[in-house]
Design a protein around this motif. Structure first.
Motif, mmCIF file in Angstrom:
data_model
loop_
_atom_site.group_PDB
_atom_site.id
_atom_site.type_symbol
_atom_site.label_atom_id
_atom_site.label_comp_id
_atom_site.label_asym_id
_atom_site.label_seq_id
_atom_site.Cartn_x
_atom_site.Cartn_y
_atom_site.Cartn_z
ATOM 1 N N UNK A 171 4.052 -1.180 -4.296
ATOM 2 C CA UNK A 171 4.753 -0.279 -5.205
ATOM 3 C C UNK A 171 4.267 1.161 -5.125
ATOM 4 N N UNK A 172 3.025 1.373 -4.781
ATOM 5 C CA UNK A 172 2.485 2.724 -4.750
ATOM 6 C C UNK A 172 3.187 3.523 -3.657
ATOM 7 N N UNK A 173 3.577 4.774 -3.916
ATOM 8 C CA UNK A 173 4.227 5.576 -2.863
ATOM 9 C C UNK A 173 3.359 5.748 -1.626
ATOM 10 N N UNK A 174 2.044 5.673 -1.784
ATOM 11 C CA UNK A 174 1.164 5.768 -0.620
ATOM 12 C C UNK A 174 1.384 4.609 0.337
ATOM 13 N N UNK A 175 1.678 3.421 -0.212
ATOM 14 C CA UNK A 175 1.893 2.239 0.620
ATOM 15 C C UNK A 175 3.362 2.009 0.947
ATOM 16 N N UNK A 176 4.265 2.513 0.120
ATOM 17 C CA UNK A 176 5.690 2.235 0.322
ATOM 18 C C UNK A 176 6.192 2.806 1.636
ATOM 19 N N UNK A 177 5.620 3.940 2.076
ATOM 20 C CA UNK A 177 6.060 4.538 3.344
ATOM 21 C C UNK A 177 5.736 3.639 4.530
ATOM 22 N N UNK A 178 4.529 3.076 4.532
ATOM 23 C CA UNK A 178 4.118 2.222 5.647
ATOM 24 C C UNK A 178 4.872 0.897 5.608
ATOM 25 N N UNK A 179 5.085 0.348 4.431
ATOM 26 C CA UNK A 179 5.842 -0.903 4.314
ATOM 27 C C UNK A 179 7.289 -0.700 4.759
ATOM 28 N N UNK A 180 7.852 0.457 4.428
ATOM 29 C CA UNK A 180 9.203 0.761 4.871
ATOM 30 C C UNK A 180 9.274 0.860 6.389
ATOM 31 N N UNK A 181 8.253 1.467 7.005
ATOM 32 C CA UNK A 181 8.217 1.523 8.478
ATOM 33 C C UNK A 181 8.148 0.126 9.080
ATOM 34 N N UNK A 182 7.361 -0.759 8.484
ATOM 35 C CA UNK A 182 7.250 -2.130 8.984
ATOM 36 C C UNK A 182 8.599 -2.841 8.927
ATOM 37 N N UNK A 183 9.302 -2.703 7.814
ATOM 38 C CA UNK A 183 10.590 -3.394 7.673
ATOM 39 C C UNK A 183 11.633 -2.813 8.629
#
Length: 315
Positions: free
Chosen positions: A148-160
């Motif tokens: 949920x944190x915007x710091x992690x959401x960018x990397x998770x979005x790249x993975x998906x």
């Protein structure tokens, strides 16, 4: 006990009652454990079947998560959890990635909320340090730190998005998919793609965790709230570096014997053969040539590895 000729008391080894049970000699030939197990199974088959409502206490000695008071066969989720723990101990995972995932599954990742729970931080210190979060007093839980944190959401979005380019399927950025390794139908068409997905997923989670630890150990605590963008870029660079390192490591196993490159006696590294075939490498990393591709050189110098530009520069 009996009196000795010198008048002192001594232990009589002639009296069976004065000896512990482990000192008694075993009469006859001791059976192998496999033979004893077969005899126990044969005895259980000869005994009458147990009533459905009767508690099965033997299951608790094997699986400590099973309710012994429930009737047999009433735990359909047991096989799912067994599959999950077997996957968490797979040998093809990086050791640091495997340890982090074990901590996530056990709920003992040292995030802000867990630190406050065990008394190592106050309630104020348990909140997310980044001001870009939806709430200024957002607790830094495991799901918030990795999803949920915007710091992690960018990397998770790249993975998906990367997985969508590779397979045409867009995974869910949810706790079940990212943290609990739940795969939907059509997400992984083969076992090799399933292994690739889990290795990419754990590499991204470990990069987010490393960036969060760097931010937590920063001496400029007052400026951490304005550094979410830089920490997001740091996690992205760490994920990119980790994925590239895994691809190169598997490529080395295709061309050389890593046991001879360690600089030690090869007999010290006996056991599982670490080599990898070229076909296995293609199935892991060369799907649609997104992450990597192999080009055959016409000069006879061997195959050449080329990293996929479309997959590794999305961030």
């Amino acid at each position: 006990m009996q009196a000795s000729p010198a008048g002192r008391a001594r232990l009589s080894f002639d009296m069976p009652t004065s000896q512990p049970a482990w000192m008694a000699l075993t009469r006859g030939h001791r059976q192998h454990w496999s033979q004893r197990q077969q005899q126990q199974q044969a005895q259980q088959q000869q005994q009458p079947s147990q009533q459905p409502n009767q508690p099965h206490s033997d299951r608790a000695t094997i699986h400590d998560t099973v309710d012994v008071l429930a009737p047999p066969g009433s735990h359909p989720q047991l096989s799912e959890w067994r599959r999950l723990w077997e996957l968490a101990s797979a040998a093809y995972f990086n050791r640091q990635h495997r340890v982090l995932w074990w901590r996530i599954l056990h709920g003992c990742v040292m995030c802000g909320a867990f630190s406050a729970y065990i008394g190592r931080a106050t309630v104020e210190q348990a909140c997310c340090p980044y001001a870009c979060c939806s709430s200024p007093a957002q607790p830094q839980t495991i799901s918030h730190m990795f999803l949920d944190c915007p710091m992690a959401a960018t990397v998770i979005s790249w993975l998906c998005l990367l997985w969508q380019v590779m397979t045409g399927h867009l995974p869910d950025a949810s706790v079940a998919t990212i943290l609990a390794a739940s795969t939907s139908e059509g997400q992984c068409a083969s076992d090799a793609l399933l292994q690739t997905w889990h290795r990419l997923r754990l590499a991204v989670l470990h990069s987010i965790w490393t960036a969060a630890r760097i931010a937590a150990s920063s001496t400029h605590a007052s400026s951490q709230a304005s550094q979410s963008s830089s920490q997001s870029h740091l996690a992205s660079r760490l994920a990119l570096k980790t994925v590239t390192s895994m691809i190169h490591h598997d490529w080395v196993k295709c061309n050389d014997d890593v046991r001879q490159l360690a600089g030690v006696c090869s007999s010290w590294l006996r056991g599982r053969d670490p080599s990898m075939t070229l076909e296995a490498f293609r199935n892991l990393w060369c799907h649609r040539n997104t992450l990597a591709s192999i080009h055959t050189a016409h000069t006879g110098t061997g195959d050449k590895l080329e990293l996929g530009r479309s997959g590794l520069v999305v961030m």
